[in-house]
Design a protein around this motif. Sequence first.
Motif, PDB file in Angstrom:
ATOM      1  N   GLN A   1       0.826  -1.210   0.000  1.00  0.00           N
ATOM      2  CA  GLN A   1       0.000   0.000   0.000  1.00  0.00           C
ATOM      3  C   GLN A   1       0.859   1.259   0.000  1.00  0.00           C
ATOM      4  OE1 GLN A   1      -2.485  -0.861   3.519  1.00  0.00           O
ATOM      5  NE2 GLN A   1      -4.235  -1.032   2.132  1.00  0.00           N
ATOM      6  N   ALA A   2       1.715   1.384   0.999  1.00  0.00           N
ATOM      7  CA  ALA A   2       2.591   2.556   1.104  1.00  0.00           C
ATOM      8  C   ALA A   2       3.930   2.090   1.667  1.00  0.00           C
ATOM      9  CB  ALA A   2       1.973   3.625   1.995  1.00  0.00           C
ATOM     10  N   VAL A   3       5.008   2.605   1.094  1.00  0.00           N
ATOM     11  CA  VAL A   3       6.361   2.201   1.499  1.00  0.00           C
ATOM     12  C   VAL A   3       7.189   3.464   1.685  1.00  0.00           C
ATOM     13  CG1 VAL A   3       8.438   0.909   0.882  1.00  0.00           C
ATOM     14  CG2 VAL A   3       6.178   0.052   0.199  1.00  0.00           C
ATOM     15  N   ILE A   4       7.948   3.506   2.781  1.00  0.00           N
ATOM     16  CA  ILE A   4       8.831   4.643   3.008  1.00  0.00           C
ATOM     17  C   ILE A   4      10.233   4.281   2.536  1.00  0.00           C
ATOM     18  CG2 ILE A   4       9.414   3.975   5.391  1.00  0.00           C
ATOM     19  CD1 ILE A   4       9.329   7.093   5.957  1.00  0.00           C
ATOM     20  N   PHE A   5      10.871   5.223   1.857  1.00  0.00           N
ATOM     21  CA  PHE A   5      12.186   5.010   1.258  1.00  0.00           C
ATOM     22  C   PHE A   5      13.176   6.027   1.814  1.00  0.00           C
ATOM     23  CE2 PHE A   5       9.172   3.331  -1.763  1.00  0.00           C
ATOM     24  CZ  PHE A   5       9.770   2.176  -2.241  1.00  0.00           C
ATOM     25  N   GLY A   6      14.424   5.588   1.984  1.00  0.00           N
ATOM     26  CA  GLY A   6      15.489   6.508   2.316  1.00  0.00           C
ATOM     27  C   GLY A   6      15.930   6.443   3.758  1.00  0.00           C
ATOM     28  N   PHE A   7      17.076   7.078   3.981  1.00  0.00           N
ATOM     29  CA  PHE A   7      17.688   7.129   5.303  1.00  0.00           C
ATOM     30  C   PHE A   7      16.946   8.138   6.169  1.00  0.00           C
ATOM     31  CE2 PHE A   7      20.989   8.672   8.246  1.00  0.00           C
ATOM     32  CZ  PHE A   7      21.387   7.466   8.800  1.00  0.00           C
ATOM     33  N   ASP A   8      16.782   7.790   7.442  1.00  0.00           N
ATOM     34  CA  ASP A   8      16.118   8.723   8.351  1.00  0.00           C
ATOM     35  C   ASP A   8      17.171   9.555   9.079  1.00  0.00           C
ATOM     36  OD1 ASP A   8      16.984   6.377   9.616  1.00  0.00           O
ATOM     37  OD2 ASP A   8      15.728   6.782  11.358  1.00  0.00           O
ATOM     38  N   GLY A   9      16.739  10.398   9.949  1.00  0.00           N
ATOM     39  CA  GLY A   9      17.631  11.301  10.670  1.00  0.00           C
ATOM     40  C   GLY A   9      17.010  12.680  10.733  1.00  0.00           C
ATOM     41  N   GLY A  10      17.581  13.545  11.552  1.00  0.00           N
ATOM     42  CA  GLY A  10      16.982  14.849  11.807  1.00  0.00           C
ATOM     43  C   GLY A  10      16.823  15.713  10.580  1.00  0.00           C
ATOM     44  N   PHE A  11      17.639  15.472   9.541  1.00  0.00           N
ATOM     45  CA  PHE A  11      17.542  16.291   8.332  1.00  0.00           C
ATOM     46  C   PHE A  11      16.328  15.905   7.492  1.00  0.00           C
ATOM     47  CE2 PHE A  11      19.439  18.005   4.280  1.00  0.00           C
ATOM     48  CZ  PHE A  11      19.518  19.318   4.715  1.00  0.00           C
ATOM     49  N   TYR A  12      15.713  14.749   7.812  1.00  0.00           N
ATOM     50  CA  TYR A  12      14.547  14.249   7.076  1.00  0.00           C
ATOM     51  C   TYR A  12      13.426  13.986   8.075  1.00  0.00           C
ATOM     52  CZ  TYR A  12      18.154  13.452   3.555  1.00  0.00           C
ATOM     53  OH  TYR A  12      19.187  13.617   2.674  1.00  0.00           O
TER      54      TYR A  12
ATOM     55  N   VAL B   1       8.059   8.532  10.618  1.00  0.00           N
ATOM     56  CA  VAL B   1       7.483   7.254  10.190  1.00  0.00           C
ATOM     57  C   VAL B   1       8.374   6.089  10.611  1.00  0.00           C
ATOM     58  CG1 VAL B   1       6.820   5.879   8.186  1.00  0.00           C
ATOM     59  CG2 VAL B   1       6.251   8.312   8.267  1.00  0.00           C
ATOM     60  N   THR B   2       9.682   6.215  10.413  1.00  0.00           N
ATOM     61  CA  THR B   2      10.590   5.112  10.733  1.00  0.00           C
ATOM     62  C   THR B   2      10.590   4.813  12.227  1.00  0.00           C
ATOM     63  OG1 THR B   2      11.986   5.685   8.845  1.00  0.00           O
ATOM     64  CG2 THR B   2      12.963   4.302  10.544  1.00  0.00           C
ATOM     65  N   ASN B   3      10.587   5.842  13.046  1.00  0.00           N
ATOM     66  CA  ASN B   3      10.540   5.614  14.495  1.00  0.00           C
ATOM     67  C   ASN B   3       9.264   4.873  14.889  1.00  0.00           C
ATOM     68  OD1 ASN B   3      12.994   6.858  14.860  1.00  0.00           O
ATOM     69  ND2 ASN B   3      12.120   8.843  15.450  1.00  0.00           N
TER      70      ASN B   3
ATOM     71  N   SER C   1      21.599  22.806   7.087  1.00  0.00           N
ATOM     72  CA  SER C   1      22.156  21.852   8.043  1.00  0.00           C
ATOM     73  C   SER C   1      23.380  22.436   8.749  1.00  0.00           C
ATOM     74  CB  SER C   1      22.521  20.531   7.350  1.00  0.00           C
ATOM     75  OG  SER C   1      22.977  19.583   8.289  1.00  0.00           O
ATOM     76  N   GLY C   2      23.696  21.813   9.872  1.00  0.00           N
ATOM     77  CA  GLY C   2      24.863  22.238  10.631  1.00  0.00           C
ATOM     78  C   GLY C   2      24.737  23.672  11.113  1.00  0.00           C
ATOM     79  N   HIS C   3      25.844  24.382  11.058  1.00  0.00           N
ATOM     80  CA  HIS C   3      25.880  25.768  11.518  1.00  0.00           C
ATOM     81  C   HIS C   3      25.757  26.757  10.368  1.00  0.00           C
ATOM     82  CE1 HIS C   3      26.901  24.408  15.527  1.00  0.00           C
ATOM     83  NE2 HIS C   3      27.878  23.663  15.011  1.00  0.00           N
ATOM     84  N   ALA C   4      25.424  26.262   9.186  1.00  0.00           N
ATOM     85  CA  ALA C   4      25.290  27.169   8.043  1.00  0.00           C
ATOM     86  C   ALA C   4      24.068  28.052   8.236  1.00  0.00           C
ATOM     87  CB  ALA C   4      25.157  26.368   6.754  1.00  0.00           C
ATOM     88  N   PRO C   5      24.193  29.335   7.991  1.00  0.00           N
ATOM     89  CA  PRO C   5      23.049  30.231   8.187  1.00  0.00           C
ATOM     90  C   PRO C   5      21.979  30.002   7.128  1.00  0.00           C
ATOM     91  CG  PRO C   5      24.875  31.419   7.196  1.00  0.00           C
ATOM     92  CD  PRO C   5      25.397  30.061   7.540  1.00  0.00           C
ATOM     93  N   PRO C   6      20.719  30.251   7.465  1.00  0.00           N
ATOM     94  CA  PRO C   6      19.644  30.156   6.476  1.00  0.00           C
ATOM     95  C   PRO C   6      19.708  31.354   5.539  1.00  0.00           C
ATOM     96  CG  PRO C   6      18.771  31.002   8.517  1.00  0.00           C
ATOM     97  CD  PRO C   6      20.221  30.679   8.777  1.00  0.00           C
ATOM     98  N   PRO C   7      18.876  31.381   4.521  1.00  0.00           N
ATOM     99  CA  PRO C   7      18.822  32.575   3.669  1.00  0.00           C
ATOM    100  C   PRO C   7      18.545  33.812   4.519  1.00  0.00           C
ATOM    101  CG  PRO C   7      17.618  30.779   2.652  1.00  0.00           C
ATOM    102  CD  PRO C   7      17.991  30.311   4.029  1.00  0.00           C
ATOM    103  N   PRO C   8      19.068  34.949   4.128  1.00  0.00           N
ATOM    104  CA  PRO C   8      19.000  36.139   4.994  1.00  0.00           C
ATOM    105  C   PRO C   8      17.591  36.639   5.267  1.00  0.00           C
ATOM    106  CG  PRO C   8      19.854  36.691   2.812  1.00  0.00           C
ATOM    107  CD  PRO C   8      19.814  35.204   2.885  1.00  0.00           C
TER     108      PRO C   8
END
Length: 641
Positions: free
Chosen positions: A412-423, A429-431, A616-623
């Motif tokens: 019916q429905a399948v989740i794909f890809g690596f999990d982690g805080g960036f996703y 869903v994975t948790n 991600s990380g310490h990179a600033p977002p768009p101004p």
Amino acid sequence: MYDSSWFSLKTPPTIDDDTLILPSALSRSITTRTSMTPMTSMATHRPSTSSSNRRRSRSPALSRLRRRGVLIALVIALPILAFLIMEERHSQRVALASWAAELAARENAAYPDPQGRVDLAAWRNRIASRQNLELERRVVGDEQEEWPAWWGNADEVGPSPFDHVPSPLDGKRRVLFLTAYDDYLQRMNTHTYEIVDAALRHPNVIVDVWGPGWAGYDWDVPLSVNVKRRANRIAQLEASRTEHTAAAARARQAAARERWASERNDWFRKSAHPQPQATDVSNEESDFEPWNTPEWIERVDECNDAVRYDIVWTISDIYKANDMPHVDALDCGALLVQQLGDCHEHRCLKEWYPQANNITVTKYGFELPELFNLANVRKVYPSFEMGLFGHSPDTANEWDFYPLPWSERTAQAVIFGFDGGFYPVRTTVTNHLRRLEQDSSLPASPISRHPHPGYDINSADEYKQTPLETYEIGHPSYQRHRELRHDFARGMRTAQICVFDSSLERKLIRKYAQALLSGCVIASDLPTEHEEAMMGLVIRLEPTWDIERIEAEINKYLAQPEVLHQMALDGFAYARRHLTTTAKISDMLRLVEAHRSGVRGYDHAHSFSSRCRSYSGHAPPPPWCDNQEGHRGLEDRLDPL
């Protein structure tokens, strides 16, 4: 004495039907010899019957003999003539086959094509007929589902009416894909070599793959010298293959002639009436040895007139920061193109080759104005001379990712890809699925998980110790990579809904193209590229949603199969037009032609939005984004749904 009255004109002698008149010379001879007989009696003498028959029989006998002689001559001459004509036709056929082989050898040398690609004319002819294609329907399965005839593997069911069609060019462009050998062996992601596979099928491209770590690469000389050496090596290989093909054609021709002579001699010896048949040497099996790659002994550091690369295309950062003196500007007419992506922590600016690039493309369009705007670039590289920047989206190949009828979709429905805080969606869903594995009392979920194989592959030592010279489709060293790709594609085409997200960077990652080509309806957040199209093709999820709301949204669509069918068809059509790797290569050729015509600046051929996101990380977002409001600014607080 002669009787002169016989010659009198006044009183000509009377001659009846039985009188034989002799010629004058003969009559005079007879008269002289028979002086005792008057001429008149000689003139009226009736010859005997037997003497007359003998004289008359000579002419018919000669005629019969002559006629028989002609017939005998024809009987003898016609087979000889037929044999000579047949031998001449055979010689012509052998010569034509040899010439065709020579032409094929020359064409293969100019446009090497080991994978059997179609030529441009055939490609265009198929497209012309494709435009008139009606959307025929076929009945599939017991449920009498109707799906288009082109709903399947493109290599089996043929093209769809929506496919991207490369525009013809004035000749093929020679492309060197500059890749790293250790990356080829170890990286699970086959992104780079899916581009190579598509280029090998593209009608406007001649492909070579080589770079650091592949056999023959020399770190002791600059990149530009390595590229010139590689061009001379390709010229050597093409000349060797051409010579071998021509020699094999001559060998087949000689073998055919020897066999023909043997058959001819047997025919004469046995006096067989059936004529020996000429053999088509174009299909003749030859004992000629197969072509072997010659040794790469001579290193030539000059431009080669026969082989010049139009494009040297490198992906990501195969050269690191301490390799920069090695990476110099190319010559001999080649343009260096670098494709960047995944600019987490703004690392693209550190992986970039500004001193050498002619064209820089990013996989995600918003990265150009947000990271590679001229003000940002000149802060880091004050002397930077403007080149051409472009957007080259993530794509997939339609022969790897293709759809199945709905009745054959077992999940019916399948989740794909690596999990982690960036996703965030994948992580939520994975948790939950992991909790279900530990607690069977919880309600079942409509979502299952496709296992992630990890990011690295451990290749056999033999390929590490003895590097290959170039990439080959189907080579055993890449078998595990292909298996993982096929397993991933199978998971998508057997699912009704594919679940993933665009990450906090909000990218149109490759999974969008892969799922759409597979006929799998996407459930994800909305990426900030191709945004208008994605609004009608995606089941909208939000990164802030909990698992209950995510499952409720998916169940709502699972209860409406007709809606899913239409979304799958619409997504498939859009992806086959815009998100195939064939289209990606055509777009790169367009950028190269633009650069050669003097275009500099930013080329935005595909839609995108510059909105709040996280790198991600310490990179600033768009101004323009307030970091205190979350990764997506106010969008995280004000739920649009």
